[in-house]
Design a protein around this motif. Structure first.
Motif, PDB file in Angstrom:
ATOM      1  N   PHE A 160     -53.185  -7.771   4.240  1.00 34.05           N
ATOM      2  CA  PHE A 160     -53.365  -8.721   5.344  1.00 34.05           C
ATOM      3  C   PHE A 160     -54.174  -8.123   6.498  1.00 34.05           C
ATOM      4  O   PHE A 160     -55.118  -8.739   6.982  1.00 34.05           O
ATOM      5  N   GLU A 161     -53.802  -6.914   6.914  1.00 33.00           N
ATOM      6  CA  GLU A 161     -54.468  -6.321   8.085  1.00 33.00           C
ATOM      7  C   GLU A 161     -55.969  -6.171   7.850  1.00 33.00           C
ATOM      8  O   GLU A 161     -56.787  -6.595   8.665  1.00 33.00           O
ATOM      9  N   ALA A 162     -56.326  -5.573   6.714  1.00 36.36           N
ATOM     10  CA  ALA A 162     -57.739  -5.293   6.445  1.00 36.36           C
ATOM     11  C   ALA A 162     -58.521  -6.574   6.155  1.00 36.36           C
ATOM     12  O   ALA A 162     -59.638  -6.766   6.669  1.00 36.36           O
ATOM     13  N   VAL A 163     -57.926  -7.471   5.363  1.00 34.95           N
ATOM     14  CA  VAL A 163     -58.651  -8.692   4.977  1.00 34.95           C
ATOM     15  C   VAL A 163     -58.826  -9.620   6.186  1.00 34.95           C
ATOM     16  O   VAL A 163     -59.822 -10.350   6.282  1.00 34.95           O
ATOM     17  N   SER A 164     -57.894  -9.568   7.134  1.00 36.86           N
ATOM     18  CA  SER A 164     -58.021 -10.383   8.363  1.00 36.86           C
ATOM     19  C   SER A 164     -59.297 -10.049   9.124  1.00 36.86           C
ATOM     20  O   SER A 164     -59.796 -10.863   9.898  1.00 36.86           O
ATOM     21  N   GLN A 165     -59.809  -8.853   8.916  1.00 37.29           N
ATOM     22  CA  GLN A 165     -61.035  -8.446   9.621  1.00 37.29           C
ATOM     23  C   GLN A 165     -62.284  -9.013   8.959  1.00 37.29           C
ATOM     24  O   GLN A 165     -63.371  -8.956   9.531  1.00 37.29           O
ATOM     25  N   VAL A 166     -62.137  -9.542   7.756  1.00 34.50           N
ATOM     26  CA  VAL A 166     -63.293 -10.027   6.989  1.00 34.50           C
ATOM     27  C   VAL A 166     -63.268 -11.554   6.837  1.00 34.50           C
ATOM     28  O   VAL A 166     -64.290 -12.221   6.953  1.00 34.50           O
ATOM     29  N   ALA A 167     -62.067 -12.086   6.581  1.00 30.39           N
ATOM     30  CA  ALA A 167     -61.927 -13.519   6.292  1.00 30.39           C
ATOM     31  C   ALA A 167     -62.080 -14.335   7.574  1.00 30.39           C
ATOM     32  O   ALA A 167     -61.943 -13.803   8.681  1.00 30.39           O
ATOM     33  N   SER A 168     -62.330 -15.660   7.387  1.00 27.40           N
ATOM     34  CA  SER A 168     -62.362 -16.529   8.576  1.00 27.40           C
ATOM     35  C   SER A 168     -60.978 -17.118   8.833  1.00 27.40           C
ATOM     36  O   SER A 168     -60.653 -17.474   9.959  1.00 27.40           O
ATOM     37  N   ALA A 169     -60.178 -17.228   7.783  1.00 29.57           N
ATOM     38  CA  ALA A 169     -58.815 -17.748   7.934  1.00 29.57           C
ATOM     39  C   ALA A 169     -57.957 -17.161   6.819  1.00 29.57           C
ATOM     40  O   ALA A 169     -58.455 -16.913   5.709  1.00 29.57           O
ATOM     41  N   ILE A 170     -56.685 -16.964   7.111  1.00 30.89           N
ATOM     42  CA  ILE A 170     -55.804 -16.309   6.127  1.00 30.89           C
ATOM     43  C   ILE A 170     -54.360 -16.757   6.345  1.00 30.89           C
ATOM     44  O   ILE A 170     -53.960 -17.037   7.486  1.00 30.89           O
ATOM     45  N   THR A 171     -53.604 -16.847   5.249  1.00 29.09           N
ATOM     46  CA  THR A 171     -52.171 -17.166   5.379  1.00 29.09           C
ATOM     47  C   THR A 171     -51.377 -15.865   5.443  1.00 29.09           C
ATOM     48  O   THR A 171     -51.666 -14.928   4.691  1.00 29.09           O
ATOM     49  N   PRO A 172     -50.379 -15.788   6.306  1.00 30.96           N
ATOM     50  CA  PRO A 172     -49.545 -14.589   6.359  1.00 30.96           C
ATOM     51  C   PRO A 172     -48.430 -14.646   5.309  1.00 30.96           C
ATOM     52  O   PRO A 172     -48.150 -15.699   4.748  1.00 30.96           O
ATOM     53  N   VAL A 173     -47.828 -13.500   5.047  1.00 32.98           N
ATOM     54  CA  VAL A 173     -46.616 -13.431   4.209  1.00 32.98           C
ATOM     55  C   VAL A 173     -45.619 -12.557   4.969  1.00 32.98           C
ATOM     56  O   VAL A 173     -45.944 -11.408   5.276  1.00 32.98           O
ATOM     57  N   PRO A 174     -44.440 -13.069   5.309  1.00 30.79           N
ATOM     58  CA  PRO A 174     -43.979 -14.446   5.091  1.00 30.79           C
ATOM     59  C   PRO A 174     -44.582 -15.403   6.123  1.00 30.79           C
ATOM     60  O   PRO A 174     -45.302 -14.972   7.018  1.00 30.79           O
ATOM     61  N   GLY A 175     -44.286 -16.683   5.929  1.00 26.23           N
ATOM     62  CA  GLY A 175     -44.705 -17.685   6.918  1.00 26.23           C
ATOM     63  C   GLY A 175     -45.993 -18.403   6.550  1.00 26.23           C
ATOM     64  O   GLY A 175     -46.573 -19.090   7.387  1.00 26.23           O
ATOM     65  N   GLY A 176     -46.442 -18.238   5.313  1.00 25.27           N
ATOM     66  CA  GLY A 176     -47.662 -18.923   4.882  1.00 25.27           C
ATOM     67  C   GLY A 176     -47.335 -19.973   3.825  1.00 25.27           C
ATOM     68  O   GLY A 176     -46.870 -21.073   4.136  1.00 25.27           O
ATOM     69  N   VAL A 177     -47.548 -19.587   2.565  1.00 31.89           N
ATOM     70  CA  VAL A 177     -47.376 -20.532   1.453  1.00 31.89           C
ATOM     71  C   VAL A 177     -45.891 -20.845   1.196  1.00 31.89           C
ATOM     72  O   VAL A 177     -45.541 -21.986   0.850  1.00 31.89           O
ATOM     73  N   GLY A 178     -45.017 -19.857   1.386  1.00 31.54           N
ATOM     74  CA  GLY A 178     -43.587 -20.027   1.052  1.00 31.54           C
ATOM     75  C   GLY A 178     -42.969 -21.282   1.663  1.00 31.54           C
ATOM     76  O   GLY A 178     -42.420 -22.121   0.925  1.00 31.54           O
ATOM     77  N   PRO A 179     -43.046 -21.471   2.976  1.00 32.42           N
ATOM     78  CA  PRO A 179     -42.438 -22.659   3.574  1.00 32.42           C
ATOM     79  C   PRO A 179     -43.065 -23.959   3.064  1.00 32.42           C
ATOM     80  O   PRO A 179     -42.384 -24.991   2.980  1.00 32.42           O
ATOM     81  N   MET A 180     -44.352 -23.904   2.701  1.00 25.57           N
ATOM     82  CA  MET A 180     -45.022 -25.110   2.207  1.00 25.57           C
ATOM     83  C   MET A 180     -44.512 -25.488   0.815  1.00 25.57           C
ATOM     84  O   MET A 180     -44.407 -26.662   0.472  1.00 25.57           O
ATOM     85  N   THR A 181     -44.222 -24.476  -0.006  1.00 21.39           N
ATOM     86  CA  THR A 181     -43.681 -24.744  -1.343  1.00 21.39           C
ATOM     87  C   THR A 181     -42.400 -25.580  -1.209  1.00 21.39           C
ATOM     88  O   THR A 181     -42.205 -26.580  -1.920  1.00 21.39           O
ATOM     89  N   ILE A 182     -41.558 -25.181  -0.273  1.00 18.82           N
ATOM     90  CA  ILE A 182     -40.282 -25.890  -0.100  1.00 18.82           C
ATOM     91  C   ILE A 182     -40.520 -27.297   0.459  1.00 18.82           C
ATOM     92  O   ILE A 182     -39.914 -28.268   0.003  1.00 18.82           O
ATOM     93  N   ALA A 183     -41.445 -27.404   1.399  1.00 17.12           N
ATOM     94  CA  ALA A 183     -41.738 -28.726   1.971  1.00 17.12           C
ATOM     95  C   ALA A 183     -42.234 -29.686   0.878  1.00 17.12           C
ATOM     96  O   ALA A 183     -41.873 -30.868   0.857  1.00 17.12           O
ATOM     97  N   MET A 184     -43.041 -29.167  -0.053  1.00 22.91           N
ATOM     98  CA  MET A 184     -43.580 -30.022  -1.123  1.00 22.91           C
ATOM     99  C   MET A 184     -42.473 -30.416  -2.128  1.00 22.91           C
ATOM    100  O   MET A 184     -42.501 -31.498  -2.698  1.00 22.91           O
ATOM    101  N   LEU A 185     -41.505 -29.526  -2.292  1.00 21.69           N
ATOM    102  CA  LEU A 185     -40.357 -29.849  -3.154  1.00 21.69           C
ATOM    103  C   LEU A 185     -39.575 -31.025  -2.569  1.00 21.69           C
ATOM    104  O   LEU A 185     -39.157 -31.950  -3.283  1.00 21.69           O
TER     105      LEU A 185
END
Ligand SMILES: NC(=O)c1ccc[n+]([C@@H]2O[C@H](COP(=O)([O-])OP(=O)(O)OC[C@H]3O[C@@H](n4cnc5c(N)ncnc54)[C@H](OP(=O)(O)O)[C@@H]3O)[C@@H](O)[C@H]2O)c1
Length: 290
Positions: free
Chosen positions: A249-274
């Motif tokens: 996360f730390e290194a890729v955040s310097q290159v990407a324009s947007a990024i999901t964190p772990v935790p607090g990214g995809v995990g909560p969305m999985t549950i919301a979609m359920l």
């Protein structure tokens, strides 16, 4: 560059709020309270946490959930009998069997035995087939959650090159299938990479959108990411007492324009979609779906 953080917790809270409104409306109009039955076999601590989070999310939107806990040594026929009884129970709208299952149980047999109308994880081959054909009954929770994050973050998916790292039945394959469909948050040109892919970094570097779902802590390094790419990190890996994703996360955040964190990214969305799928299941079963 410092990437924008795509806050899955915040987006999931908003989705839950919308769902709570729809559940309340359904009940006001005389409909039943949507009901999710979760089955947990054994005492895997991570599975217990996932199931608890799913139950909490149901409560937050005003849905009913029932947790059925079975001992580790449960036989396949006992579990199949339970699923059959939940299939037959008209008060249950969605059935979730938490994976992984103990080794004496064949996961595919169990997942195939869940009624397709109650298959809120979207693992049943009938539902996977419908999704592949672009006429979904349900959408698979984790890939759908990733897609919603792309839409919410304003990422232009149409025409983008999306590279999905991982080809599991639960994440990688359905993720690629959703991104290639015609429709919102889709119409991408999709490449799927896996453990047999050659020159992996060369391929991931071509991605405008990179979805990492391989289960290897911080595997995706900055040199594997194209400057300005949007990175969705599905991985959940326990390293010591920390949870980390499949992306550094730390290194890729310097290159990407947007990024999901772990935790607090995809995990909560999985549950919301359920939860979304459980409401949809209730609507389908009572003939109130639009
Ligand atoms: N956030 C959520 O809600 C959520 C939901 C589900 C899963 N997860 C997490 O997401 C991760 C992936 O889960 P999964 O169920 O998809 O895992 P999986 O079934 O183990 O699949 C992993 C995939 O990654 C590929 N892979 C493994 N090592 C690789 C490498 N060195 N290079 C390229 N590809 C490689 C594998 O390739 P082969 O097919 O060739 O073996 C496989 O396709 C895990 O950390 C899991 O905990 C999170």
């Amino acid at each position: 560059m410092s990437a924008k953080i795509i806050d899955g917790k915040q987006v999931a809270a908003r989705v839950r709020e919308e769902l709570a409104g729809l559940v309340a409306q359904r009940i006001e109009q005389g409909g039943s309270q949507p009901h999710l039955a979760a089955v947990l076999v054994g005492d895997d601590p991570a599975s217990a946490v996932y199931v608890r989070n799913k139950e909490r999310a149901c409560a937050k939107v005003g849905m009913k959930s029932t947790l059925i806990k079975l001992p580790r040594e449960t036989s396949q026929s006992e579990l199949l009998e339970l699923v059959a009884s939940l299939n037959a129970d008209a008060s249950v709208n969605g059935i979730l069997v938490q994976l992984p299952l103990p080794p004496q149980i064949n996961e595919v047999d169990v997942l195939d035995s869940i009624s397709p109308l109650k298959d809120v994880d979207c693992f049943h081959p009938e539902n996977v087939g419908l999704m592949m054909q672009g006429r979904p009954r349900f959408l698979p929770c984790t890939p759908h959650g990733c897609q919603e994050l792309l839409i919410d973050s304003g990422t232009i998916v149409a025409g983008a090159h999306a590279v999905v790292l991982g080809r599991s039945e639960i994440v990688g394959k359905p993720m690629a299938a959703l991104l290639v469909q015609k429709g919102a948050g889709a119409n991408a040109t999709v490449t799927i990479a896996h453990s047999r892919t050659q020159n992996l970094a060369e391929i991931t570097r071509q991605a405008d959108i990179l979805v990492a779902a391989i289960g290897k802590p911080e595997f995706v390094t900055a040199d594997m990411v194209k400057p300005g790419a949007v990175v969705i990190d599905v991985g959940i890996n326990r390293v010591g007492d920390k949870l980390v994703g499949d992306v550094d996360f730390e290194a890729v955040s310097q290159v990407a324009s947007a990024i999901t964190p772990v935790p607090g990214g995809v995990g909560p969305m999985t549950i919301a979609m359920l939860i979304k799928n459980t409401l949809r299941a209730a609507e389908i079963q009572t003939g109130t779906s639009s």
